[in-house]
Design a protein around this motif. Structure first.
Motif, mmCIF file in Angstrom:
data_model
loop_
_atom_site.group_PDB
_atom_site.id
_atom_site.type_symbol
_atom_site.label_atom_id
_atom_site.label_comp_id
_atom_site.label_asym_id
_atom_site.label_seq_id
_atom_site.Cartn_x
_atom_site.Cartn_y
_atom_site.Cartn_z
ATOM 1 N N ASP A 1 56.551 29.304 -43.340
ATOM 2 C CA ASP A 1 57.388 30.266 -42.611
ATOM 3 C C ASP A 1 58.742 30.493 -43.275
ATOM 4 O O ASP A 1 59.279 31.601 -43.265
ATOM 5 C CB ASP A 1 57.606 29.788 -41.165
ATOM 6 C CG ASP A 1 56.460 30.215 -40.257
ATOM 7 O OD1 ASP A 1 55.660 31.066 -40.683
ATOM 8 O OD2 ASP A 1 56.349 29.675 -39.141
ATOM 9 N N LYS A 2 59.317 29.428 -43.891
ATOM 10 C CA LYS A 2 60.662 29.550 -44.468
ATOM 11 C C LYS A 2 60.687 30.483 -45.680
ATOM 12 O O LYS A 2 61.758 30.939 -46.101
ATOM 13 C CB LYS A 2 61.192 28.172 -44.861
ATOM 14 C CG LYS A 2 60.361 27.457 -45.912
ATOM 15 C CD LYS A 2 60.938 26.085 -46.205
ATOM 16 C CE LYS A 2 60.096 25.327 -47.246
ATOM 17 N NZ LYS A 2 60.663 23.980 -47.521
ATOM 18 N N PHE A 3 59.514 30.796 -46.242
ATOM 19 C CA PHE A 3 59.463 31.656 -47.420
ATOM 20 C C PHE A 3 59.295 33.140 -47.070
ATOM 21 O O PHE A 3 59.345 33.990 -47.961
ATOM 22 C CB PHE A 3 58.301 31.232 -48.328
ATOM 23 C CG PHE A 3 58.410 29.812 -48.820
ATOM 24 C CD1 PHE A 3 59.375 29.459 -49.756
ATOM 25 C CD2 PHE A 3 57.566 28.831 -48.338
ATOM 26 C CE1 PHE A 3 59.471 28.151 -50.205
ATOM 27 C CE2 PHE A 3 57.650 27.528 -48.782
ATOM 28 C CZ PHE A 3 58.617 27.175 -49.712
ATOM 29 N N ARG B 1 50.948 27.367 -40.751
ATOM 30 C CA ARG B 1 51.972 28.423 -40.822
ATOM 31 C C ARG B 1 53.386 27.842 -40.923
ATOM 32 O O ARG B 1 54.252 28.400 -41.616
ATOM 33 C CB ARG B 1 51.839 29.315 -39.591
ATOM 34 C CG ARG B 1 52.709 30.569 -39.592
ATOM 35 C CD ARG B 1 52.310 31.518 -40.692
ATOM 36 N NE ARG B 1 53.161 32.704 -40.698
ATOM 37 C CZ ARG B 1 52.794 33.893 -40.228
ATOM 38 N NH1 ARG B 1 51.584 34.064 -39.734
ATOM 39 N NH2 ARG B 1 53.610 34.919 -40.273
ATOM 40 N N ASN B 2 53.617 26.707 -40.256
ATOM 41 C CA ASN B 2 54.979 26.162 -40.266
ATOM 42 C C ASN B 2 55.414 25.655 -41.641
ATOM 43 O O ASN B 2 56.602 25.445 -41.899
ATOM 44 C CB ASN B 2 55.121 25.039 -39.225
ATOM 45 C CG ASN B 2 54.164 23.876 -39.482
ATOM 46 O OD1 ASN B 2 53.374 23.909 -40.428
ATOM 47 N ND2 ASN B 2 54.238 22.855 -38.632
ATOM 48 N N ARG B 3 54.458 25.468 -42.555
ATOM 49 C CA ARG B 3 54.800 25.009 -43.903
ATOM 50 C C ARG B 3 55.262 26.147 -44.801
ATOM 51 O O ARG B 3 55.888 25.914 -45.842
ATOM 52 C CB ARG B 3 53.605 24.304 -44.549
ATOM 53 C CG ARG B 3 53.210 23.000 -43.849
ATOM 54 C CD ARG B 3 52.249 22.209 -44.696
ATOM 55 N NE ARG B 3 52.874 21.810 -45.967
ATOM 56 C CZ ARG B 3 52.205 21.239 -46.973
ATOM 57 N NH1 ARG B 3 50.904 21.029 -46.855
ATOM 58 N NH2 ARG B 3 52.827 20.898 -48.092
ATOM 59 N N ALA C 1 60.510 36.770 -40.572
ATOM 60 C CA ALA C 1 59.740 36.750 -39.317
ATOM 61 C C ALA C 1 58.972 38.061 -39.151
ATOM 62 O O ALA C 1 59.499 39.137 -39.440
ATOM 63 C CB ALA C 1 60.682 36.536 -38.130
#
Length: 320
Positions: free
Chosen positions: A288-290, A284-286, A293
């Protein structure tokens, strides 16, 4: 009848009046404790809770051998002589294996239905109870409650449960670790053939050498007649698999339409289950920036698939 020192368990005085009901006081007055030989205590008929020789039992035997049975078992005297176990089958077996001559017993006068209810309630408190044990225990207690309520009627002959606005099963759920709906599911399991019921138990026991089936699909299969359950058992053993919930619903549907046979069962069991489809996971952390939240996982998956489809179209356009 064995001789021994009996201890009166009746409660008296203000303490009795404050902390017990009249029914409990009456019941306590017909109870006493005495040491009895295990040979004088018969097992409860159709006892639904299995006494297994597992690691826990081995530890209990060692404890009994060193310190004796610290908590008395509950028995009731029988009209033909001797006593019947109500609660304490494991302690009785531990005493026998430890070769103790007697076991401490609370002797109490109980009707058949009173004994059933106490037997079920005391055993449901155990840390691990198998689905088959709950199935037959709940059925026994529910039948006992219905018999009791049928005897307690007013002048209009309305059963007590109806006067209170609750069915017997709802009252059973109020005093049980499972909900009304879950109790219904467990009782349905009593309609399974023993071999399939063992597979349900194995969903708890986790024996890798045996097939296991979850509760929900087992409930669906409980509606099949015995001959169809036997045909399903043969197919499960042949395919070395059990049906998912969706497959069990499909099997039941074919059965109710009169179209279930060995070929249909085989075909359904050979279908690919959702949990057998190969999964690909991205941390998920790969990604999340796209995404904002709180974006639902399904929306993230759909967006990634669409992005990949656009990427493929662009790559194909470059190749032309």
């Amino acid at each position: 009848m064995s001789r021994g020192t009996a201890i009166d368990l009746g409660l008296t005085g203000a303490y009795n009046d404050l902390f017990s009901t009249q029914a409990e006081r009456d019941n306590a007055q017909r109870s006493y404790v005495i040491d009895l030989p295990t040979t004088e205590i018969s097992d409860f008929p159709d006892h639904p809770f299995k006494v297994r020789m597992d690691e826990e039992m081995e530890q209990m035997v060692e404890s009994v051998r060193e310190r004796g049975v610290l908590s008395p078992v509950l028995v009731r005297p029988m009209p033909e002589g001797g006593y019947q176990m109500v609660s304490g089958h494991r302690r009785k077996m531990a005493a026998e294996l430890a070769e103790l001559p007697t076991v401490p017993c609370i002797v109490r006068e109980l009707t058949d239905d009173e004994a059933i209810i106490i037997m079920v309630d005391s055993n449901l408190q155990r840390e691990r109870v198998l689905p088959s044990e709950k199935a037959f225990a709940y059925k026994m207690k529910l039948d006992a409650m219905r018999r009791q309520q049928g005897e307690r009627t007013d002048l209009t002959s309305v059963p007590l449960g109806q006067k209170l606005g609750k069915t017997s099963r709802e009252q059973l759920a109020d005093k049980s670790p499972d909900s009304n709906t879950q109790i219904q599911r467990y009782i349905r399991l009593t309609n399974l053939i023993p071999e399939i019921l063992e597979m349900v138990d194995n969903s708890v026991l986790k024996d890798n050498d045996k097939l296991q089936i979850a509760l929900r699909p087992a409930v669906e299969l409980s509606y099949l007649p015995e001959n169809e359950q036997n045909a399903l058992l043969e197919a499960m053993e042949s395919e070395d698999c059990t049906p998912s919930h969706a497959q069990a619903i499909k099997i039941r549907d074919f059965s109710e339409k009169g179209k279930l046979n060995s070929g249909v069962i085989q075909s359904i069991l050979q279908e690919e289950k959702p949990n057998q489809v190969e999964q690909f996971k991205i941390p998920r952390n790969r990604i999340d920036k796209f995404f904002p939240a709180g974006t639902p996982a399904q929306k993230i998956e759909d967006t990634i698939v669409k992005a990949l489809e656009m990427y493929r179209k662009r790559e194909r356009a470059r190749e032309r």
